[in-house]
Write a protein that holds these residues in place. Structure first.
Motif, PDB file in Angstrom:
ATOM      1  N   ALA A   1     -29.043 -35.235  61.634  1.00 55.18           N
ATOM      2  CA  ALA A   1     -29.291 -33.806  61.452  1.00 55.18           C
ATOM      3  C   ALA A   1     -28.648 -33.306  60.161  1.00 55.18           C
ATOM      4  N   HIS A   2     -27.446 -33.816  59.851  1.00 55.42           N
ATOM      5  CA  HIS A   2     -26.783 -33.421  58.605  1.00 55.42           C
ATOM      6  C   HIS A   2     -27.594 -33.892  57.388  1.00 55.42           C
TER       7      HIS A   2
ATOM      8  N   ILE B   1     -39.840 -37.479  58.371  1.00 55.34           N
ATOM      9  CA  ILE B   1     -40.757 -36.844  59.318  1.00 55.34           C
ATOM     10  C   ILE B   1     -41.557 -37.885  60.093  1.00 55.34           C
ATOM     11  N   VAL B   2     -41.961 -38.967  59.407  1.00 52.08           N
ATOM     12  CA  VAL B   2     -42.649 -40.057  60.115  1.00 52.08           C
ATOM     13  C   VAL B   2     -41.711 -40.670  61.161  1.00 52.08           C
ATOM     14  N   ALA B   3     -40.436 -40.850  60.809  1.00 50.15           N
ATOM     15  CA  ALA B   3     -39.458 -41.413  61.746  1.00 50.15           C
ATOM     16  C   ALA B   3     -39.245 -40.489  62.942  1.00 50.15           C
ATOM     17  N   ILE B   4     -39.166 -39.178  62.681  1.00 51.92           N
ATOM     18  CA  ILE B   4     -38.990 -38.203  63.764  1.00 51.92           C
ATOM     19  C   ILE B   4     -40.181 -38.237  64.708  1.00 51.92           C
ATOM     20  N   THR B   5     -41.377 -38.325  64.137  1.00 52.88           N
ATOM     21  CA  THR B   5     -42.595 -38.378  64.953  1.00 52.88           C
ATOM     22  C   THR B   5     -42.639 -39.656  65.775  1.00 52.88           C
ATOM     23  N   ALA B   6     -42.271 -40.778  65.147  1.00 50.74           N
ATOM     24  CA  ALA B   6     -42.234 -42.056  65.881  1.00 50.74           C
ATOM     25  C   ALA B   6     -41.237 -41.981  67.028  1.00 50.74           C
ATOM     26  N   TYR B   7     -40.056 -41.447  66.779  1.00 50.74           N
ATOM     27  CA  TYR B   7     -39.037 -41.303  67.826  1.00 50.74           C
ATOM     28  C   TYR B   7     -39.550 -40.414  68.953  1.00 50.74           C
TER      29      TYR B   7
ATOM     30  N   PRO C   1     -37.644 -25.147  63.128  1.00 47.67           N
ATOM     31  CA  PRO C   1     -37.948 -25.921  64.342  1.00 47.67           C
ATOM     32  C   PRO C   1     -37.709 -27.423  64.203  1.00 47.67           C
ATOM     33  N   MET C   2     -38.110 -28.028  63.088  1.00 50.39           N
ATOM     34  CA  MET C   2     -37.937 -29.468  62.930  1.00 50.39           C
ATOM     35  C   MET C   2     -36.459 -29.853  62.924  1.00 50.39           C
ATOM     36  N   LEU C   3     -35.630 -28.991  62.363  1.00 53.55           N
ATOM     37  CA  LEU C   3     -34.190 -29.252  62.349  1.00 53.55           C
ATOM     38  C   LEU C   3     -33.628 -29.231  63.768  1.00 53.55           C
ATOM     39  N   ALA C   4     -34.184 -28.380  64.624  1.00 58.28           N
ATOM     40  CA  ALA C   4     -33.741 -28.334  66.025  1.00 58.28           C
ATOM     41  C   ALA C   4     -34.053 -29.649  66.731  1.00 58.28           C
ATOM     42  N   ILE C   5     -35.198 -30.260  66.415  1.00 61.62           N
ATOM     43  CA  ILE C   5     -35.551 -31.557  66.998  1.00 61.62           C
ATOM     44  C   ILE C   5     -34.587 -32.630  66.511  1.00 61.62           C
ATOM     45  N   VAL C   6     -34.325 -32.645  65.203  1.00 61.63           N
ATOM     46  CA  VAL C   6     -33.438 -33.653  64.617  1.00 61.63           C
ATOM     47  C   VAL C   6     -32.036 -33.545  65.214  1.00 61.63           C
ATOM     48  N   ALA C   7     -31.564 -32.318  65.411  1.00 64.08           N
ATOM     49  CA  ALA C   7     -30.228 -32.118  65.971  1.00 64.08           C
ATOM     50  C   ALA C   7     -30.113 -32.703  67.375  1.00 64.08           C
TER      51      ALA C   7
ATOM     52  N   GLY D   1     -47.479 -33.136  65.272  1.00 60.97           N
ATOM     53  CA  GLY D   1     -47.299 -33.958  66.468  1.00 60.97           C
ATOM     54  C   GLY D   1     -45.911 -33.847  67.055  1.00 60.97           C
ATOM     55  N   ALA D   2     -44.888 -33.887  66.200  1.00 64.55           N
ATOM     56  CA  ALA D   2     -43.502 -33.807  66.673  1.00 64.55           C
ATOM     57  C   ALA D   2     -43.186 -32.429  67.231  1.00 64.55           C
TER      58      ALA D   2
END
Length: 380
Positions: A233-234, A121-127, A220-226, A205-206
């Motif tokens: 995402a997998h 989650i920290v990585a997703i937010t940073a991205y 929702p978070m999975l939609a961002i990762v995808a 934040g993400a």
């Protein structure tokens, strides 16, 4: 997110509540050496209040359990297009299978996924924020159009945390009861709460930055990762599934433990019954279940938080006394394994005297202290 800029107030309040009550709940479980939430509630609340909260935790634990089973199905459906019933079935079967395994080993394995999801989650937010810019006026406009669960952000945060408490309190009491050192329980509960605060802040934040594209997603978070990377995402899907399973197992195990007492055979029968019933209830759908059940359970959880807060204030001095008492018992018991110290008859009498002063049964606390010291010596 539906509160726009004010949403950050709710996030900060959530973090504070997680730290404060994380410490309180785990510590009370440790202090009363609890095997279920009833062990604590019987000590801290009026019998009528205890029964109300007890029944509430049983019912709400079951409700959130089948919401999690539905969430497992939605998670795999969104990423892999598996039928919802199949993902839910896999999660339900895993709960039953794992319940027959060693409890300490189970909690160790389940604990692996918490640091993994924090890093993700920290990585997703940073991205989301590094190298990107956003039209915040438009984002706040879109966010403000989302249906708000409560009229005020503070009420929403309190309601949501109360839901979290209802979800986790039974297992947190059990985990607290598995720890002898009260200081360890205090630190563990507070640190765990702080980590949840970090996760909530990063997730907020993400999600806020991507609100336009994820407002209709079940996860929702999975939609961002995808949208970032299909391989990531997998991995994220698997991790989320593991955490959903973690919650589902914790709830079903704590519920079965409460209803079965110390009868392991009865525990497994009840757990299997709970899982089968929960799987059938999960067909109502994840998103619908969340929107209907979570606010209601949050209101119920406020009563629980009030009882625990009053108990903590009332018992704080006694908890401190018990904390020092157990420290002394451990120090005395360690003399048996220290070549530089002599374990004398005086030490034996002191150990017995301290055990008799404990809030717990003397024979129980003596055995628990002996077990924890021996385990520490074996690990050194």
């Amino acid at each position: 997110m539906s509160f726009g800029k004010q949403g950050i107030i709710g996030v900060i309040l959530l973090a504070v509540l997680n730290i404060v009550f994380g410490k309180i709940i785990v510590t009370l479980g440790c202090y009363y050496d609890s095997d279920s939430h009833q062990d604590v509630l019987e000590q801290v609340a009026h019998p009528i209040i205890t029964k109300i909260i007890d029944y509430t935790l049983i019912v709400s634990g079951f409700i959130i359990f089948f919401v999690m089973i539905a969430g497992a199905g939605a998670n795999l459906h969104q990423q892999f297009d598996f039928p919802n019933w199949l993902g839910a079935l896999v999660c339900a079967l895993l709960v039953i299978i794992v319940s027959f395994m060693d409890f300490d080993k189970i909690t160790s394995v389940l604990g692996i996924f918490t640091p993994i999801i924090i890093v993700m989650i920290v990585a997703i937010t940073a991205y989301t924020y590094i190298g990107h810019s956003y039209d915040w006026n438009n984002i706040y406009r879109v966010a403000g159009e989302l249906p708000a669960p409560m009229p005020k952000v503070i009420f929403s945060a309190i309601n949501y945390y109360s839901l979290c408490a209802v979800t986790g309190v039974s297992m947190a009491f059990v985990l607290g009861g598995s720890v002898v050192r009260i200081g360890v329980a205090e630190k563990g509960g507070a640190i765990g709460g702080a980590l949840i605060g970090v996760i909530v802040l990063c997730a907020y934040g993400a999600l806020l930055a991507n609100v336009e594209s994820i407002s209709n997603a079940e996860i929702p978070m999975l939609a961002i990762v995808a949208s970032i990377n299909p391989v990531f995402a997998h991995i994220y899907t698997f991790t989320i599934f593991a955490l959903i399973f973690n919650t589902a197992f914790s709830l079903s195990y704590a519920l079965a433990k409460r209803l079965s007492g110390n009868d392991n055979k009865k525990l497994h029968i009840i757990l299997i019954t709970v899982v089968v019933a929960g799987y059938l209830c999960s067909f109502a759908g994840f998103k619908k279940l969340v929107s209907l059940m979570y606010p209601v359970l949050g209101y119920i959880g406020i009563l629980l938080l009030g009882v625990l807060l009053v108990a903590w204030i009332r018992e704080k001095q006694n908890i401190m006394k018990e904390k020092m008492l157990r420290r002394k018992m451990i120090a005395v018991e360690k003399k048996k394994y220290d070549e530089d110290q002599e374990y004398t008859l005086k030490d034996k009498k002191l150990f017995k005297k301290l055990a008799e002063e404990s809030v717990l049964d003397a024979s129980d606390i003596k055995q628990e202290v002996k077990d924890v010291v021996k385990e520490e010596q074996d690990n050194n």
